[in-house]
Write a protein that holds these residues in place. Structure first.
Motif, mmCIF file in Angstrom:
data_model
loop_
_atom_site.group_PDB
_atom_site.id
_atom_site.type_symbol
_atom_site.label_atom_id
_atom_site.label_comp_id
_atom_site.label_asym_id
_atom_site.label_seq_id
_atom_site.Cartn_x
_atom_site.Cartn_y
_atom_site.Cartn_z
ATOM 1 N N ALA A 165 5.298 16.969 -48.435
ATOM 2 C CA ALA A 165 5.458 16.513 -47.050
ATOM 3 C C ALA A 165 4.152 16.112 -46.356
ATOM 4 O O ALA A 165 4.126 15.098 -45.656
ATOM 5 C CB ALA A 165 6.181 17.583 -46.234
ATOM 6 N N THR A 176 16.313 18.113 -46.063
ATOM 7 C CA THR A 176 15.059 17.359 -45.918
ATOM 8 C C THR A 176 15.220 16.254 -44.880
ATOM 9 O O THR A 176 14.325 16.032 -44.048
ATOM 10 C CB THR A 176 14.625 16.790 -47.279
ATOM 11 N N LEU A 198 5.661 18.604 -40.915
ATOM 12 C CA LEU A 198 6.880 18.340 -41.672
ATOM 13 C C LEU A 198 7.135 19.415 -42.721
ATOM 14 O O LEU A 198 8.278 19.831 -42.912
ATOM 15 C CB LEU A 198 6.811 16.955 -42.332
ATOM 16 N N ASP A 199 6.099 19.890 -43.397
ATOM 17 C CA ASP A 199 6.326 20.917 -44.414
ATOM 18 C C ASP A 199 6.906 22.190 -43.800
ATOM 19 O O ASP A 199 7.791 22.821 -44.376
ATOM 20 C CB ASP A 199 5.060 21.204 -45.237
#
Length: 196
Positions: free
Chosen positions: A99, A165, A180-181
């Motif tokens: 990510a 996701t 995002l991760d």
């Protein structure tokens, strides 16, 4: 050829391709996908329409350029995950580890989402791409499980992973201050709690 050994011709081709891609995404965002022509994209990038078609066979192909790169990378990272992790945990790790690499193209991803939302044709294409990506993930889940081909569990797990996701990406685009991760890990961690 290593990236550091790129020829001037290869670097020029990359610059032109990126200029066309950025011009297309800017125009799609401003005018909508259906209202944008390949001539407008070429003009905005400072090249001829003929040059446009040297790099991209269709207007649609500009939008979907590199579409499978991320999923291919996820596949490789997934197969390298420790065996003691469950398939679900390995998938969460794989998406989360890759990510941060998307941060530099966040604007491009947001423009891509805008363009897809502006066209029913593209929404259909995006659905097909999503299914193809889920199939790719199902195949690597099967490979990790040492199955000759994906079974229904592999397909279900792949579809769930893609959905989680996608939810994380949508949150990331809506709230740029979040990593995002972290959002991916949060989405994957929330599912088992919901199922209790």
């Amino acid at each position: 050829m290593a990236r550091g050994d790129r020829s001037p011709r290869g670097e020029h081709a990359d610059r032109v391709r990126n200029a066309l891609l950025e011009a297309a995404l800017d125009l799609f965002s401003a005018n909508g996908y259906d209202e944008t022509t390949t001539d407008q994209i070429a003009d905005s990038a400072g090249v001829s329409p003929r040059t446009f078609f040297r790099y991209f066979p269709t207007k649609e192909s500009v939008l979907f350029f590199g579409e499978y790169d991320f999923i291919d990378a996820v596949s490789g990272v997934y197969l390298a995950q420790p065996e003691e992790l469950s398939d679900f945990e390995a998938m969460a790790n794989s998406f989360a580890l890759l990510a941060p690499g998307l941060k530099r193209i966040r604007k491009r991803i947001a423009q891509y989402h805008e363009a897809v939302a502006s066209s029913l044709v593209l929404l259909g294409r995006e659905r097909r791409n999503h299914e193809a990506n889920a199939e790719t993930v199902a195949k690597v889940i099967a490979e990790r499980r040492r199955l000759p081909s994906p079974d229904s569990e592999c397909h279900l797990l792949a579809s769930i992973g893609m959905l989680l996701t996608e939810r994380a990406v949508n949150q990331w685009l809506a709230a740029p201050g979040r990593a995002l991760d972290d959002l991916i890990r949060q989405e994957f961690a929330a599912l088992p709690a919901v199922l209790k």
